[in-house]
Design an enzyme around this catalytic site. Structure first.
Site, PDB file in Angstrom:
ATOM      1  N   LYS A  46       3.177 -13.627   6.528  1.00  0.00           N
ATOM      2  CA  LYS A  46       1.977 -13.149   5.976  1.00  0.00           C
ATOM      3  C   LYS A  46       1.565 -13.562   4.812  1.00  0.00           C
ATOM      4  CE  LYS A  46       0.197  -8.665   4.183  1.00  0.00           C
ATOM      5  NZ  LYS A  46       0.897  -7.462   3.686  1.00  0.00           N
ATOM      6  N   THR A  52       0.799  -1.227  -0.123  1.00  0.00           N
ATOM      7  CA  THR A  52       0.070   0.068   0.078  1.00  0.00           C
ATOM      8  C   THR A  52       1.163   1.181   0.126  1.00  0.00           C
ATOM      9  OG1 THR A  52      -1.533  -1.041   1.444  1.00  0.00           O
ATOM     10  CG2 THR A  52      -1.885   1.067   1.195  1.00  0.00           C
ATOM     11  N   TYR A  96       6.527 -12.738   3.398  1.00  0.00           N
ATOM     12  CA  TYR A  96       5.162 -12.073   2.914  1.00  0.00           C
ATOM     13  C   TYR A  96       4.969 -12.843   1.634  1.00  0.00           C
ATOM     14  CZ  TYR A  96       2.661  -8.202   0.913  1.00  0.00           C
ATOM     15  OH  TYR A  96       1.407  -7.613   0.300  1.00  0.00           O
TER      16      TYR A  96
END
Lengths: 297, 297, 297, 297
Positions: free
Chosen positions: A165, A48, A136
């Site tokens: 994640k 993001t 991730y």
């Protein structure tokens, strides 16, 4: 101050000025707001945060300013994704010395990587720093898909990797990860619309950009699941689901920045080739937010 | 000296020294060899050239050295792929002033791009330079898939885009492109194992890294199709197909650099996270090359 | 009379009466037309023949009537696809005794089949009859995908399997099949828009429903490739490509029956749940046929 | 006797004799066992019941015997999947008159169906009977994927369709279905490893073959979720997950029949082309069952 990550880990966007430079004062305000809302951790420079679109100098400035803004009030995990291992190591070392509690490492690729290449990438970064790594997996943005079996292997072979994640949006991946690690590796949800299923499956937390626009509903969902109150969790989830679906579908930086503007907070627009959210989609987002806000009163 | 691209457009790898710096003298020798082999064009800094793994300074140095090495003996098309539009424009301008005849532009992404974002990316680059652009579609590496309809739209809306390179490996894409552009936009094959089908379908040429290891067979295949001799073309294609399949499957920089070493030409190894070809796979490649060489005698 | 299959193998549709019974007199006329057009073989009860939607009694009647209509003027290959092995054996035996020259066997599934289960299915049918089998791979309709490696294994282990029809539309499959069988197993194209690529790659022929509407262009394409005249083949291919794309996209029984009606030949409509082609799509098809016919004059 | 479906809906397998005939006495015993275990509903002739491999006469016999065995002690929903609409209608009518409480209708296809064709298929069956229909989506076996939007449309347009069973294994489909139907259409989980996520998301029940081998754990999971006890539900889910994953991966009729034999209950083997579970896989299954049984003591 603890580095035990759990709960709602919020991603700030990276604000840009009108002439396309990183806007650090606005970033500081945004992070302050997030901390004030009660989220449980801050993850600067994630997907993001448009970290992929920043040059090294910009990246360092954002990392430094973000960690200063948090000022150890909450645990921080800084996103590290770079096409070269040496670039990733450089950013990891910078984040470490700037005060990051942990690193969230996403292998990205142009050419596909073999499992051995991915393991070595993690091991090299792990050897370069002395803080924990959150592995991730997000093939939709990175172009590399780490199967649960490979994730479990990395957790075994690279001691620095102590958290995962998962952002594929496939709940089976999380189930398999729990099985393969015998439940010993904390995992976090990274796919917003999977939040209820992931928390029900035992996720330690949820890394999300939603708190930029709405922090209370994600927090309440997390608390409801933590309290074992499934009926409340389900109701909270379906209430916020339209927002979660919208921000994922339209791309997080694009939609979150549009939403911030609707909220009266100017974080600029995403960097080209990304373009601002269209007017029509902005109207849809405004409707979603208005409905959510009405429900919160 | 013409910029009318056709035939075999060869991609040089980007050699690295043992301490991971770009090795320009070796690059110059490699390009000289390729020109000497009779290929019809040179495409520096393509996917094979590891352009995605170079920083700006390295990239500029490789672009400059490559164009110097060709020295206008052949048409050149320089690969431009950068996550930001402004970075792509910067590289495009550099290549232009360094003497490139054309640019091969691949949109890459972290966040998915909308069709409008992709069109604008091409338009912005096209506005910044005055040389032709070859649109390049390669979703497997770039993470963005340009459907034939979008490619045709870009050819209509962005005057600088006058050629297309298609690397999906799906011959139907080329057929649809011919239909949508009424055969007026030259297209090139970028998927090595599709070479016969693409040339049979009317491709103007074939952009390939194979000439680093074997230039005569691709050239002969192109000539056979140009002469309308399908039986010869087919035989030539199946002879070189094992090499084409191997270099694609193992990743072009990895396999081509291993093959160059087998050929006695040291271009170093790919940059991490990419690793050198494994010993076992190097043996397989040696076998393929030995068989090809035997067949050429 | 020879059973050496090559060239254009035409699939007749199975005509239905208005009250949804098989219409054998119309089928006989249709096959007579196809033979008269000069196709090289007839394949009754293929995918186009809606064999999947016929009960056993209907199936037997269509098989018998089709073979009677051909009357050994051309080689015949009867399609065999049944969810159970015993049902497939029954139909295979019936077709054999009714005079089929060969069988085209497509394994279909509800539950996925293992490679061993697929091999055994072919072996059981092969043991039950003494005519050659054309292995047929068409995962889009059958739900089972036979990789080239499995196809090659079946060709080795089941002596009755002497030909392959590949309908995935992926030219790489054909290349791999040639490699794995060292070019010794004749293969046929079953994906209409792949016709040029497949014939260029060495396919022995093309199994197609297009001749129901237009036989001359497929025949001419085959002849041009056989003569090694690539330029003519390419031009012929692009001329008929809109028809080929249309009939594949809309479903062969649906579009072919609509096209036959446009041609003034009433073969009824496909069986429910299939519905007749919509009026809008029928107009598109009429336009395609009119343009083709104009080009033939 | 109620037709309000909820909870654990169990699928019996269809036992075969050694000479491949349906074995009705064994089927009766199996259903009796399931009812005795406390499941909440019985679903004869589902995917697990090999209905796709039965001829009409066999199918009718199994439907009749199953409904007799249940004898209205529990709600029954009979699986209807047939390639033709008229065949589906015939089976639907038979099941209705034999006493089924509801029908579970799966559209299957050889040729792809348009949305309109699928709607009409449901409407035709709905018009032919006066009992509720559970729409069943299972693209992995049927070859047709009904998107949530299409499912919601069918629920609106076909009054007989009052329930949905979703078997794609994608929790997002269920979320979207809840949204599109505003929570008014009860939905059931049909993908075993999705059970926890689906029940957490608000599924009314879980249609599963697992109770043939282990009924208490699925029942306990359902009860824990119904009681809002998420921690217990999660623990129960992970305990049974290895069994759920195994039976899905190996194919339900194949694995369930192997497991029944391990349990000392001979239901025969699946019908060819399906083959019995291999010895190696049977050992794995025996290990999974032994571990589960140990945990139950």
């Amino acid at each position: 101050m603890t580095t035990a990550f759990k709960g709602i880990i919020a991603y700030p966007v990276t604000p840009f000025t009108q002439d396309d430079r990183v806007d650090l004062p606005t970033l500081t305000r945004l992070i302050d707001d997030l901390v004030g809302q009660g989220v449980h951790g801050i993850a600067p420079l994630g997907s993001t945060g448009e970290s992929a679109y920043l040059d090294d100098k910009e990246w360092d400035a954002v990392a430094h300013a973000s960690l200063q803004a948090v000022n150890r009030r909450l645990p921080t995990v800084v996103g590290i994704s770079d096409l070269t291992t040496r670039g990733a190591v450089r950013r990891a070392r910078y984040a470490r010395q700037a005060g990051a509690d942990a690193l969230m490492v996403l292998p990205v690729s142009y050419w596909k990587l073999t499992p051995d290449e991915i393991v070595r990438h993690y091991a090299t970064i792990g050897d370069a720093v002395d803080i924990p790594i959150m592995l991730y997996n997000n093939p939709a943005t990175s172009g590399i898909d780490l199967a649960p079996e490979l994730i479990a292997r990395i957790c075994r072979e690279v001691p620095a990797v102590t958290m995962v994640k998962e952002s594929t949006g496939d709940i089976q991946r999380m189930h398999r990860l729990v099985q393969l690690t015998e439940g010993r590796v904390p995992f976090f949800n990274g796919s917003n619309p999977l939040a209820l299923a992931a928390l029900a499956a035992g996720a330690s937390g949820w890394c999300t950009a939603a708190p930029n626009l709405q922090a209370q509903l994600p927090l309440a969902l997390y608390e409801a699941v933590a309290a074992g109150d499934l009926a409340t969790a389900r109701a909270l989830f379906y209430r916020q689901l339209p927002l979660l679906q919208f921000i994922v579908k339209g791309g997080l930086p694009t939609t979150i920045k549009a939403g911030l503007r609707l909220r009266g907070f100017d974080a600029g627009v995403p960097r080209a080739p990304l373009q601002p959210l269209t007017a029509a989609d902005t109207d849809v987002l405004a409707g979603i937010l208005a409905k959510l806000d009405a429900g919160m009163r």
